[in-house]
Design an enzyme around this catalytic site. Sequence first.
Site, PDB file in Angstrom:
ATOM      1  N   ALA A  65       0.861  -1.176   0.000  1.00 29.24           N
ATOM      2  CA  ALA A  65       0.000   0.000   0.000  1.00 29.24           C
ATOM      3  C   ALA A  65       0.899   1.228   0.000  1.00 29.24           C
ATOM      4  O   ALA A  65       2.078   1.145   0.330  1.00 29.24           O
ATOM      5  CB  ALA A  65      -0.875  -0.017   1.249  1.00 29.24           C
ATOM      6  N   GLY A 106       0.449  -5.125   0.669  1.00 29.17           N
ATOM      7  CA  GLY A 106      -0.668  -5.089  -0.271  1.00 29.17           C
ATOM      8  C   GLY A 106      -0.298  -5.651  -1.632  1.00 29.17           C
ATOM      9  O   GLY A 106      -1.161  -6.170  -2.346  1.00 29.17           O
ATOM     10  N   GLU A 109      -0.694  -9.193  -1.297  1.00 27.40           N
ATOM     11  CA  GLU A 109      -2.135  -9.444  -1.130  1.00 27.40           C
ATOM     12  C   GLU A 109      -2.868  -9.370  -2.476  1.00 27.40           C
ATOM     13  O   GLU A 109      -3.832 -10.102  -2.697  1.00 27.40           O
ATOM     14  CB  GLU A 109      -2.728  -8.451  -0.119  1.00 27.40           C
ATOM     15  N   GLU A 129       4.026  -5.780   7.044  1.00 34.30           N
ATOM     16  CA  GLU A 129       3.257  -4.729   7.724  1.00 34.30           C
ATOM     17  C   GLU A 129       3.619  -4.596   9.193  1.00 34.30           C
ATOM     18  O   GLU A 129       3.549  -3.519   9.779  1.00 34.30           O
ATOM     19  CB  GLU A 129       1.751  -5.009   7.588  1.00 34.30           C
TER      20      GLU A 129
HETATM   21  N1  3HC Z   1       4.585   3.428   0.124  1.00 33.44           N
HETATM   22  C1  3HC Z   1       5.084   4.640  -0.185  1.00 33.44           C
HETATM   23  N2  3HC Z   1       6.371   4.854  -0.498  1.00 33.44           N
HETATM   24  C2  3HC Z   1       7.182   3.789  -0.501  1.00 33.44           C
HETATM   25  C3  3HC Z   1       6.738   2.504  -0.188  1.00 33.44           C
HETATM   26  C4  3HC Z   1       5.364   2.330   0.129  1.00 33.44           C
HETATM   27  N3  3HC Z   1       4.856   1.136   0.403  1.00 33.44           N
HETATM   28  N4  3HC Z   1       7.794   1.652  -0.271  1.00 33.44           N
HETATM   29  C5  3HC Z   1       8.845   2.392  -0.623  1.00 33.44           C
HETATM   30  N5  3HC Z   1       8.485   3.680  -0.773  1.00 33.44           N
HETATM   31  C6  3HC Z   1       9.337   4.790  -1.204  1.00 33.44           C
HETATM   32  C7  3HC Z   1      10.417   5.119  -0.182  1.00 33.44           C
HETATM   33  O1  3HC Z   1       9.949   6.015   0.797  1.00 33.44           O
HETATM   34  C8  3HC Z   1      11.497   5.710  -1.058  1.00 33.44           C
HETATM   35  O2  3HC Z   1      11.119   7.022  -1.338  1.00 33.44           O
HETATM   36  P1  3HC Z   1      12.247   8.148  -1.516  1.00 33.44           P
HETATM   37  O3  3HC Z   1      13.104   7.694  -2.658  1.00 33.44           O
HETATM   38  O4  3HC Z   1      11.481   9.379  -1.751  1.00 33.44           O
HETATM   39  O5  3HC Z   1      12.997   8.159  -0.207  1.00 33.44           O
HETATM   40  C9  3HC Z   1      11.365   4.920  -2.353  1.00 33.44           C
HETATM   41  O6  3HC Z   1      10.053   4.351  -2.343  1.00 33.44           O
HETATM   42  C10 3HC Z   1      12.370   3.793  -2.485  1.00 33.44           C
HETATM   43  O7  3HC Z   1      12.331   3.008  -1.295  1.00 33.44           O
HETATM   44  P2  3HC Z   1      13.675   2.470  -0.613  1.00 33.44           P
HETATM   45  O8  3HC Z   1      14.661   3.584  -0.486  1.00 33.44           O
HETATM   46  O9  3HC Z   1      13.261   1.766   0.619  1.00 33.44           O
HETATM   47  O10 3HC Z   1      14.204   1.486  -1.745  1.00 33.44           O
HETATM   48  P3  3HC Z   1      14.870   0.066  -1.615  1.00 33.44           P
HETATM   49  O11 3HC Z   1      15.119  -0.374  -2.994  1.00 33.44           O
HETATM   50  O12 3HC Z   1      15.968   0.098  -0.625  1.00 33.44           O
HETATM   51  O13 3HC Z   1      13.723  -0.885  -0.983  1.00 33.44           O
HETATM   52  C11 3HC Z   1      11.538  -1.830  -0.753  1.00 33.44           C
HETATM   53  C12 3HC Z   1      12.556  -1.147  -1.696  1.00 33.44           C
HETATM   54  C13 3HC Z   1      12.063  -3.190  -0.312  1.00 33.44           C
HETATM   55  C14 3HC Z   1      10.248  -1.976  -1.491  1.00 33.44           C
HETATM   56  C15 3HC Z   1      11.347  -0.932   0.496  1.00 33.44           C
HETATM   57  O14 3HC Z   1      11.064   0.374   0.081  1.00 33.44           O
HETATM   58  C16 3HC Z   1      10.252  -1.361   1.408  1.00 33.44           C
HETATM   59  O15 3HC Z   1      10.440  -2.241   2.218  1.00 33.44           O
HETATM   60  N6  3HC Z   1       9.070  -0.715   1.295  1.00 33.44           N
HETATM   61  C17 3HC Z   1       7.987  -0.943   2.206  1.00 33.44           C
HETATM   62  C18 3HC Z   1       7.267  -2.227   1.911  1.00 33.44           C
HETATM   63  C19 3HC Z   1       6.095  -2.379   2.837  1.00 33.44           C
HETATM   64  O16 3HC Z   1       6.203  -2.188   4.043  1.00 33.44           O
HETATM   65  N7  3HC Z   1       4.940  -2.725   2.283  1.00 33.44           N
HETATM   66  C20 3HC Z   1       3.748  -2.844   3.067  1.00 33.44           C
HETATM   67  C21 3HC Z   1       3.049  -1.532   3.116  1.00 33.44           C
HETATM   68  S1  3HC Z   1       1.655  -1.539   4.200  1.00 33.44           S
HETATM   69  C22 3HC Z   1       0.466  -2.388   3.342  1.00 33.44           C
HETATM   70  O17 3HC Z   1       0.691  -2.862   2.275  1.00 33.44           O
HETATM   71  C23 3HC Z   1      -0.875  -2.470   4.017  1.00 33.44           C
HETATM   72  C24 3HC Z   1      -1.770  -3.428   3.330  1.00 33.44           C
HETATM   73  O18 3HC Z   1      -1.751  -4.639   4.028  1.00 33.44           O
HETATM   74  C25 3HC Z   1      -3.178  -2.941   3.265  1.00 33.44           C
END
Ligand code: 3HC
Length: 694
Positions: A65, A106, A109, A129
């Site tokens: 998400a 997500g 998912e 998450e």
């Molecule tokens: N939402 C918004 N922005 C995100 C994002 C997300 N889910 N994931 C990454 N970004 C952004 C980062 O803030 C960063 O932005 P910036 O360049 O402006 O600083 C950019 O994308 C690149 O991210 P990273 O610097 O972390 O890049 P990496 O290549 O090192 O890592 C990644 C990539 C493994 C995808 C890492 O970004 C990550 O772990 N992201 C989060 C994944 C996550 O937690 N997903 C679950 C979200 S909650 C959800 O899905 C709820 C659902 O169940 C309803």
Amino acid sequence: MTEINSVTTLTRDGDVAVITLNSPPVNALSGNVRQGLYDGFKAAAASDAKAIVLICEGRTFIAGADISEFGAAAGVPTASLFDVQDMMENSPVPVVAAIHGTALGGGLEVALCAHYRVAVPSARLGLPEVALGLLPGAGGTQRLPRVVGVETALEMMTSGRHVPAPEAAKLGLVDELAEEGKLKEAAIAFANKCVAENKPLVKISSNNTKLEAAKGKPEIFAAFRKANARKFRGFAAPEANIKCIEAAVNSATFEDGLKAERKLFGELMMGAQSAAQRYYFFAERQANKIPDVPDDTPIRPINKVGIIGAGTMGGGIAMNFANVGIEVVIVEQQQAPLDKGLATIRSNYERSRTAKPEETAKRIGLITGSLSMEEAFADVDLVIEAVFERMDVKKDIFAKLDAICKPGCILATNTSGLNIDEIASVTKRPQDVIGLHFFSPANVMKLLEIVRADHTAKDVIATSMKLAKKIGKIAVLVGVTPGFVGNRILGQRQREAQKLVMEGAMPWDVDRVLFDFGFPMGPFAMSDLAGLDIGWVKEKSNGETIRDVLCEMDRRGQKTGAGYYDYDENRNAIPSPVTEKILHDFIVKSGVNPRKISDEEILERCIYPMINEGVKILDEGKAIRASDVDVVWVNGYGWPVYRGGPMHYGDVVGPEKVLAKMKEFQATMGDQFKPSALLEKLVADGKKFSDLKG
Ligand code: 3HC
């Protein structure tokens, strides 16, 4: 090609409709992406396509998400994730998700609502998450255990682990592994095969077989909770994740389980912990951004690293580089400590067993020793000095390095607080000098304070930041100030802890309050663990401090079986009547009237001066932004991530309250509580700590 919206296209490859998302950087499920998916699947279903492939452009499949949307005001109404998922799961033709990069949260998912998943081996899948203080809120808690079983789902969801695609294939999360670089072709071929073989439209939500195995076995959950109690202490999200899997097992229908998931997701999302963890997610990424050192700053190649000092610190630092294939040479003055240091590195590797034996051997082979800086350092690209904290010794070393090292070699010191400008002043190349402050044990601790001195060149900073990432560290750029950011703030807490026990609190009272706040241990337990005699000199000891007396009694911490605490044979800490008596005698001698000190006062006196010090550091420009202070404290000093860090916590408490308390303490206890001018201004301007920039 049909352009569905600005981030989604629909194309055809024979009988297969291909929906492609392209929403950099990580194809997060923003409103635009959800709407594109919804309209894309609708259009594909309305066409005569016999199968549908969902694929992403750029570096990754959907990474989750869009976290920046959480807690933000609702924008233009768009399709919900559930609308998209329903459309996929109920598609009349097979849907295949083609996964590269990461399918997280997500993103996974969504993929779990496809009928099949194809992935390249380098892809990783997971529900992370929990790291955001959340749980998968789009059916993941109900679908994942239906695919991988309850035990694996518990482990995956409470750790947030990114599972490599080959392992995911074994778990049944991935149906086929595609050749690297040929994902699209493989997914289309798989989709055609589904059609040709009339494969079933697999709906994970309606297959309960794996759940049946856990029905009527609450002991699975009880055992999991017990085994992980220490790890989960203080966190709300792991328990909520577990409850959702219990709901998957115990609910009559998939929809009932989904209801439980939604309720718990909502509770976490509204809670303070998730707000702190989401803040922290962005804080860590912000720390990489240095306003005057743009991303495209050239970097210096680092192929070989020299380290001075084969002690615990030098050895730990060396392992970081060898772990990523960089050659390291360690210099010591004498053969015996060099041999001992190299032997410790070997045994650390052998004990940790994080890599395969041949990889471990390769890493050990990358680290060599020498007794001569002249011989060892002529061709290194970076030298890190890790000797004891004496300015004269460090200056002497840097003058020698200046004479020995090739032009462009980065000269770094691991000092934990000395003035790096002074160290740099003995060289003719202060632009090449920087601080790389590793934390002990250096091969384990994530934090790296990168210390910018007056003349440090931008490309030296850029190189150090990139290198930190390469060796798996979380780097924060700080300025030269005694103790830098972390230790300078720690000094505030330590001072108050010591004063509290001189006013009537017991060490275990202070420790308990900080432990309950979420720190892994309090300052006195920490001292016992580290050894009270660090920096204590027997000959000079004259019983002036509590530490002097304890060390003189040979109560030097855990290693001697006693320190502030007594220890039983299992090293359990027990409040000590001996320490209590020593404290009592000190208090009587000082003429202070001991008093009962409330837990609230202990916490406020330990924490608020830290926040105030953080403000001073920012005021002096020694940190770039408030969130950098938080990243230092969460990664280097055990600040609980679910409280965001000292500056975030200050905002949760409220700057007015922090200021009022500091003034109250100042009036009764003195100027060590004097609020910084910037704190006064912050409150007057109605701003937040998180607004502060250095
Ligand atoms: N939402 C918004 N922005 C995100 C994002 C997300 N889910 N994931 C990454 N970004 C952004 C980062 O803030 C960063 O932005 P910036 O360049 O402006 O600083 C950019 O994308 C690149 O991210 P990273 O610097 O972390 O890049 P990496 O290549 O090192 O890592 C990644 C990539 C493994 C995808 C890492 O970004 C990550 O772990 N992201 C989060 C994944 C996550 O937690 N997903 C679950 C979200 S909650 C959800 O899905 C709820 C659902 O169940 C309803």
